[in-house]
Write a protein that holds these residues in place. Structure first.
Motif, PDB file in Angstrom:
ATOM      1  N   ARG A 223      -0.140  14.787 -16.072  1.00 35.93           N
ATOM      2  CA  ARG A 223       0.314  15.708 -17.123  1.00 35.93           C
ATOM      3  C   ARG A 223      -0.402  17.052 -17.027  1.00 35.93           C
ATOM      4  N   TYR A 224       0.299  18.043 -16.482  1.00 36.30           N
ATOM      5  CA  TYR A 224      -0.229  19.401 -16.318  1.00 36.30           C
ATOM      6  C   TYR A 224      -1.555  19.404 -15.553  1.00 36.30           C
ATOM      7  N   ASN A 225      -1.690  18.493 -14.610  1.00 39.59           N
ATOM      8  CA  ASN A 225      -2.966  18.373 -13.896  1.00 39.59           C
ATOM      9  C   ASN A 225      -2.713  17.834 -12.488  1.00 39.59           C
TER      10      ASN A 225
ATOM     11  N   GLY B 241       0.807  -1.222   0.000  1.00 37.95           N
ATOM     12  CA  GLY B 241       0.000   0.000   0.000  1.00 37.95           C
ATOM     13  C   GLY B 241       0.836   1.265   0.000  1.00 37.95           C
ATOM     14  N   TYR B 242       0.136   2.400   0.033  1.00 40.41           N
ATOM     15  CA  TYR B 242       0.782   3.707  -0.058  1.00 40.41           C
ATOM     16  C   TYR B 242       0.176   4.667   0.959  1.00 40.41           C
ATOM     17  N   HIS B 243       1.037   5.483   1.556  1.00 41.74           N
ATOM     18  CA  HIS B 243       0.565   6.609   2.354  1.00 41.74           C
ATOM     19  C   HIS B 243       0.010   7.669   1.402  1.00 41.74           C
ATOM     20  N   MET B 244      -0.914   8.478   1.866  1.00 38.84           N
ATOM     21  CA  MET B 244      -1.528   9.492   1.014  1.00 38.84           C
ATOM     22  C   MET B 244      -0.469  10.400   0.385  1.00 38.84           C
ATOM     23  N   ASP B 245       0.560  10.765   1.163  1.00 38.32           N
ATOM     24  CA  ASP B 245       1.600  11.638   0.630  1.00 38.32           C
ATOM     25  C   ASP B 245       2.384  10.961  -0.492  1.00 38.32           C
ATOM     26  N   GLU B 246       2.504   9.628  -0.422  1.00 41.02           N
ATOM     27  CA  GLU B 246       3.194   8.915  -1.499  1.00 41.02           C
ATOM     28  C   GLU B 246       2.387   8.982  -2.789  1.00 41.02           C
ATOM     29  N   LEU B 247       1.076   8.817  -2.681  1.00 37.88           N
ATOM     30  CA  LEU B 247       0.226   8.940  -3.869  1.00 37.88           C
ATOM     31  C   LEU B 247       0.269  10.363  -4.414  1.00 37.88           C
ATOM     32  N   LEU B 248       0.321  11.346  -3.517  1.00 42.71           N
ATOM     33  CA  LEU B 248       0.429  12.735  -3.970  1.00 42.71           C
ATOM     34  C   LEU B 248       1.741  12.955  -4.716  1.00 42.71           C
ATOM     35  N   SER B 249       2.812  12.295  -4.288  1.00 37.00           N
ATOM     36  CA  SER B 249       4.087  12.417  -4.996  1.00 37.00           C
ATOM     37  C   SER B 249       3.971  11.883  -6.411  1.00 37.00           C
ATOM     38  N   PHE B 250       3.308  10.725  -6.566  1.00 37.76           N
ATOM     39  CA  PHE B 250       3.106  10.174  -7.905  1.00 37.76           C
ATOM     40  C   PHE B 250       2.223  11.095  -8.746  1.00 37.76           C
ATOM     41  N   GLU B 251       1.231  11.709  -8.117  1.00 38.93           N
ATOM     42  CA  GLU B 251       0.338  12.615  -8.843  1.00 38.93           C
ATOM     43  C   GLU B 251       1.107  13.836  -9.356  1.00 38.93           C
ATOM     44  N   LEU B 252       1.858  14.475  -8.463  1.00 37.26           N
ATOM     45  CA  LEU B 252       2.589  15.676  -8.855  1.00 37.26           C
ATOM     46  C   LEU B 252       3.677  15.355  -9.879  1.00 37.26           C
ATOM     47  N   ALA B 253       4.240  14.154  -9.794  1.00 33.48           N
ATOM     48  CA  ALA B 253       5.315  13.775 -10.716  1.00 33.48           C
ATOM     49  C   ALA B 253       4.788  13.357 -12.087  1.00 33.48           C
TER      50      ALA B 253
ATOM     51  N   HIS C  85      12.988  15.937  -6.359  1.00 34.15           N
ATOM     52  CA  HIS C  85      12.533  14.572  -6.087  1.00 34.15           C
ATOM     53  C   HIS C  85      11.424  14.159  -7.047  1.00 34.15           C
ATOM     54  N   PHE C  86      10.500  15.071  -7.321  1.00 34.31           N
ATOM     55  CA  PHE C  86       9.401  14.753  -8.229  1.00 34.31           C
ATOM     56  C   PHE C  86       9.922  14.480  -9.644  1.00 34.31           C
ATOM     57  N   MET C  87      10.962  15.195 -10.039  1.00 34.23           N
ATOM     58  CA  MET C  87      11.550  14.961 -11.360  1.00 34.23           C
ATOM     59  C   MET C  87      12.253  13.606 -11.413  1.00 34.23           C
TER      60      MET C  87
ATOM     61  N   PHE D 103       5.414  22.568 -13.616  1.00 33.26           N
ATOM     62  CA  PHE D 103       4.146  23.275 -13.461  1.00 33.26           C
ATOM     63  C   PHE D 103       3.308  22.668 -12.346  1.00 33.26           C
ATOM     64  N   ASN D 104       3.381  21.355 -12.178  1.00 35.91           N
ATOM     65  CA  ASN D 104       2.601  20.700 -11.128  1.00 35.91           C
ATOM     66  C   ASN D 104       3.052  21.099  -9.730  1.00 35.91           C
ATOM     67  N   VAL D 105       4.352  21.323  -9.554  1.00 34.77           N
ATOM     68  CA  VAL D 105       4.873  21.562  -8.196  1.00 34.77           C
ATOM     69  C   VAL D 105       5.281  23.008  -7.959  1.00 34.77           C
ATOM     70  N   LYS D 106       5.046  23.893  -8.946  1.00 32.75           N
ATOM     71  CA  LYS D 106       5.527  25.267  -8.784  1.00 32.75           C
ATOM     72  C   LYS D 106       4.876  25.996  -7.609  1.00 32.75           C
ATOM     73  N   ASP D 107       3.667  25.582  -7.209  1.00 31.11           N
ATOM     74  CA  ASP D 107       3.001  26.206  -6.070  1.00 31.11           C
ATOM     75  C   ASP D 107       3.046  25.327  -4.820  1.00 31.11           C
ATOM     76  N   ASP D 108       3.781  24.210  -4.907  1.00 28.18           N
ATOM     77  CA  ASP D 108       3.901  23.305  -3.767  1.00 28.18           C
ATOM     78  C   ASP D 108       5.029  23.788  -2.872  1.00 28.18           C
ATOM     79  N   ASN D 109       5.036  23.316  -1.613  1.00 30.23           N
ATOM     80  CA  ASN D 109       6.068  23.766  -0.683  1.00 30.23           C
ATOM     81  C   ASN D 109       7.326  22.912  -0.736  1.00 30.23           C
ATOM     82  N   HIS D 110       7.390  21.950  -1.670  1.00 32.95           N
ATOM     83  CA  HIS D 110       8.574  21.122  -1.827  1.00 32.95           C
ATOM     84  C   HIS D 110       9.301  21.484  -3.115  1.00 32.95           C
ATOM     85  N   PRO D 111      10.639  21.403  -3.132  1.00 32.55           N
ATOM     86  CA  PRO D 111      11.374  21.652  -4.376  1.00 32.55           C
ATOM     87  C   PRO D 111      11.117  20.525  -5.384  1.00 32.55           C
TER      88      PRO D 111
END
Length: 224
Positions: A51-53, A36-48, A150-152, A139-147
């Motif tokens: 596609r522009y969403n 399974g995945y923690h919610m933040d892990e799924l959010l990492s996959f989403e932001l990474a 890692h997402f790249m 574009f997905n992470v430009k307003d997020d509080n993380h650099p």
């Protein structure tokens, strides 16, 4: 003579190498049993990988930027796509906030719509169309509080293993970081030996530090 020097060098570093390998194998075994995945892990996959969403919601399954890219940027050929991109950049530079891009609206529904399993699978994974699209990640992470680094990296792993959602995609990055950490602990052991005048004990101190941290629940939690 040179061959003997090489053998002596390997004899010295072999215990350090085995300690690091032991820790990495143990952590790898932990990854293989991850469920399974923690919610933040799924959010990492989403932001990474989305596609522009970056956020998918039942009242707005397609984001404003994703809609703009699909309808206004992508063409039937590479040349048409580049031409559309050039026109968009020119429009933004000329008209700023009044440009078509910045005034574009997403489709927002009054009633929630059903998001299918396939839609969500596409949302958190990478397909042929969106592989190695690092501009999308930015574009997905430009307003997020993380650099975005890692997402790249996560997007790069997902682009290599397209259509796959697996703990190994993220944890492999963590294992590499753990390996670097263990190497630094080996170096730290040698420096501490110099500081405390423990001549000849630097390698032993480094190995001890590697085993204490590399086999701990703290390291396992960090990797997972």
């Amino acid at each position: 003579m040179i061959g003997q020097e090489k053998r002596d060098k390997w004899k010295k570093i072999l215990p350090e190498l085995l300690a690091v390998i032991l820790c990495l194998v143990l952590m790898g075994a932990g990854v293989s049993r991850k469920e399974g995945y923690h919610m933040d892990e799924l959010l990492s996959f989403e932001l990474a990988n989305a596609r522009y969403n970056p956020w998918i919601v039942p009242t707005q399954p397609e984001g404003r930027l994703a809609k703009f890219v699909n309808e206004e940027i992508e063409g039937d050929s590479a040349g048409e796509t580049l031409e559309n991109l050039k026109n968009t950049v020119t429009d933004v530079l000329r008209n700023r906030g009044n440009s078509k891009l910045l005034s574009y609206k997403a489709d927002v529904y009054e009633e929630p719509v059903w998001i299918t399993n396939r839609q969500f699978q596409d949302y958190v994974t990478v397909g042929q169309k969106d592989a190695f699209d690092y501009l999308s990640v930015y574009f997905n992470v430009k307003d997020d509080n993380h650099p975005p680094v890692h997402f790249m990296l996560l997007h790069a792993m997902s682009s290599v293993f397209r259509g796959t959602l697996s703990p190994w995609l993220g944890c492999s990055i963590n294992l590499v970081c753990l390996g670097i950490t263990l190497w630094l602990l080996l170096r730290l052991g040698r420096q501490l030996a110099d500081v405390f005048s423990l001549e000849g004990k630097g390698r032993q101190l480094g190995i001890l530090a590697v085993l204490l941290y590399g086999m701990s629940t703290g390291a396992l939690a960090t990797v997972l």
